[in-house]
Design a protein around this motif. Sequence first.
Motif, mmCIF file in Angstrom:
data_model
loop_
_atom_site.group_PDB
_atom_site.id
_atom_site.type_symbol
_atom_site.label_atom_id
_atom_site.label_comp_id
_atom_site.label_asym_id
_atom_site.label_seq_id
_atom_site.Cartn_x
_atom_site.Cartn_y
_atom_site.Cartn_z
ATOM 1 N N GLU A 55 -5.415 6.872 0.994
ATOM 2 C CA GLU A 55 -4.393 5.830 1.431
ATOM 3 C C GLU A 55 -4.737 4.295 1.204
ATOM 4 O OE1 GLU A 55 -1.562 7.011 1.840
ATOM 5 O OE2 GLU A 55 -1.525 9.010 2.398
ATOM 6 N N ALA A 92 -2.626 1.743 -1.615
ATOM 7 C CA ALA A 92 -2.395 0.029 -0.982
ATOM 8 C C ALA A 92 -2.335 -0.270 -2.064
ATOM 9 C CB ALA A 92 -2.766 0.020 0.255
ATOM 10 N N GLU A 93 -3.769 -0.531 -2.769
ATOM 11 C CA GLU A 93 -3.815 -1.697 -3.838
ATOM 12 C C GLU A 93 -3.148 -1.913 -4.575
ATOM 13 O OE1 GLU A 93 -6.064 -4.217 -3.303
ATOM 14 O OE2 GLU A 93 -6.526 -3.485 -0.634
ATOM 15 N N ASN A 113 -0.415 -1.951 -5.259
ATOM 16 C CA ASN A 113 1.573 -1.783 -4.697
ATOM 17 C C ASN A 113 2.324 -2.438 -5.982
ATOM 18 O OD1 ASN A 113 1.839 1.071 -3.587
ATOM 19 N ND2 ASN A 113 1.517 -0.134 -1.720
#
Length: 570
Positions: free
Chosen positions: A500, A504-505, A507
Motif C-alpha cells: 500500500e 501510494a507513491e 499516484n
Amino acid sequence: MQLRLDAADRLVELIEERRGPVYAEEAARRLFALRHAPVGLARSLLEEVVGDDTRLAWRGDAVGLADPPGADLALEDAPFVVVDLETTGLRPGSSRICEIGAVRVRGFELAEEFELLVDPGVPLAAAISALTGLHDAELRGQPHPSIAVRRFLEFAGDAVLVAHNARFDLAFIDRETERLTGGRLAGPVVDTVGLARRLLAGRTRRAGLASLAQFFGTEARPCHRALPDAQATAEILLQLIGLAQERGARTVADLVDLAAPRVRKVYAKRTLAFGAPASPGVYLFRDRHDQVLYVGRARDLRARLRSYFRSERQRPAVEAALFALERIEWRPMGSEVEAAIEELRLLRELRPVANARNARPDRYVYLRRRGDKLVCSQTPTPLGPIRSRARARLACRALDGASEEELERPELALPRLRARLRHLADCRRYEDAARLRDRIRALEQILNYLRRVESLRHARCCLVVPALEPGFVRAIFVAGGRVAAVRTLPRGDGARLEVEAGLAETNRGTPDHLAAEELDALLAIGTFLRRPPPELRVAPLAANEILRLAAALPPALDGEPRARPRARAA
C-alpha cells in the motif's frame, strides 16, 4: 558432457583458490551441493571429472593440479603428428569437416602421411569450392566426419598433435571426438602460430601459414588443401623446434609453454575474485587508496569477476583499472533487476573513472524547435531526453530544410531523405551520400529510441523479484515515467502495508516531459520487461495481484548461504 566440463572448470578454480589439493569430500560438497559426502562416494562422483581432464590428478584422497602434459617427453624422442583440416565454414557448431591431411614427424624427420576426403553431408559454398578446389561431386560418398576423425585418431595414436592455429582445427576434431567417446582429446597440442609469434618476434610481422612458408623457404607450398598445408606446417615445425632448443626448450611441455599465449599481467590478481558468490550483485574495483575505479553488475558475480582475469584484454580504461586494482568489493543482491538499479545509483554517486557509460543526466539533451529547424537543448521537451549528444546533432542536421509538418513529426521526413540518398548515389556524389547516410541512420535510431522511451513513460506496473534476505521479496513500483518506489515485502500481514505504501507513491500523474535523472533507471527496467529473467514477475498496480505473485515467487538465485557485503584484498 557440458556439465562435466563445467564441473572440471569449477574444480580447477577451487584448487587455485585453496592454493593446493582439495580433499575429495570437500570437492564433492562444493561441486554437487551435498551436505555430507563420504570419501568413497566423493571419489566415485569425481572420478569421471578428474579422469577426463588433463589439468586434474588424484593426490591420494585429494584432487590437485596435474603436471603439464609432456613434461617427461624429450623433444628428440617425441612423435609429432601435424594435422590440417579443410571445412565448410568457420564454426564447429554449424560447419563440417570436408578434408583431413596429416604428416607424422619422427626423429625430426617427416615420415608417414595421411590424407582423406570427407563427406560433410551439406553442399559446399561457392567461396569454399573456389578457395580449396573441392567440389560436391568428389566428396559425395566419402566417409562421414565421425568415421574420418576415428581413422585420423588411429593414425595419430599417442603422438603430440601439431596444427597451425590449433584452436580452429582441434575445435572440429574435439566436436567429433565428443560424439564418438563423450570426451575431448587429452594429449599435449602445439600451435605453430603461437610458437612462431614467440620465437620470431621482430623478425616477421605475420604468422600466417603462407608467410611462414615463404620465410623459411619450405618445399611444400600451402594451397588451402589439407595435406600440402600439413606438409608445410611440419617443415615449419622443425625450424621452430630448432629455434626453441636455442632458447633452452628440452621437452614437449617446454614447447607447449612457448606456444601458449602470454599470460596477462593481471592474471596474478585473479585471487582477488576468490570467494565471490555465484549470485547477482554489484562489484566495485578499488585501488590502494580505496578509490573506486570501476563499478559493474553481474547475474553471476563469481563468473563475471573471474572473466576479467581469464579472457582477452579489456577496453583500455578497464585494463588500466585492472592494473591499479588492489581490492574487489562485491555486494550480493537478490536479483539482477535490483543489481541494475543499485549499479545506476553507484554510478551517479561515485562517477568511477573507468566506466564508459557513467550516468550523467546533466549531459543529456532534448530536441526542440528553433525557427525552421530542430536543435539540441537542455530544456525538457517531448523529444527526449537523449543520452548521445553527437547522435542527436546528426539527427538535427538530417532535418535541415524540413517542412513544418516534418519538424512536428520527424518520421515523415525519412522517405524524402532516402530518395535524396539514392539520387546522390546515382550522381556518384559518394561523399555527400555517405554524410547523408550517417544522418539518416542517426535519425532512425533516435526515432526508435524515442518511441521506446515514450512507451516506458506511460508504463504502470510492479516488478516482483526475490530479495537478498531469505523469505523476503522486493517490489519495484514503476509509474509516471520513473521508478516510484522500491519496497521490501516481509512475511505475514506486513507485506500488505508495504504494498500500500508503494502504491501510494505511484499516484502522481504522468509528466509531460521525462526527467533526465529518471531516464537510466527507466531504460534498465525496460530491458528487463523486454527480456524478463526467470525470477522476475510483473504485476499490474493492484495490491492483491502483487501479493499473490510475491507469495508464489521462487527463492533467490543463489542457493549457497548468503554472506554480507565483503571484499577481497591483495
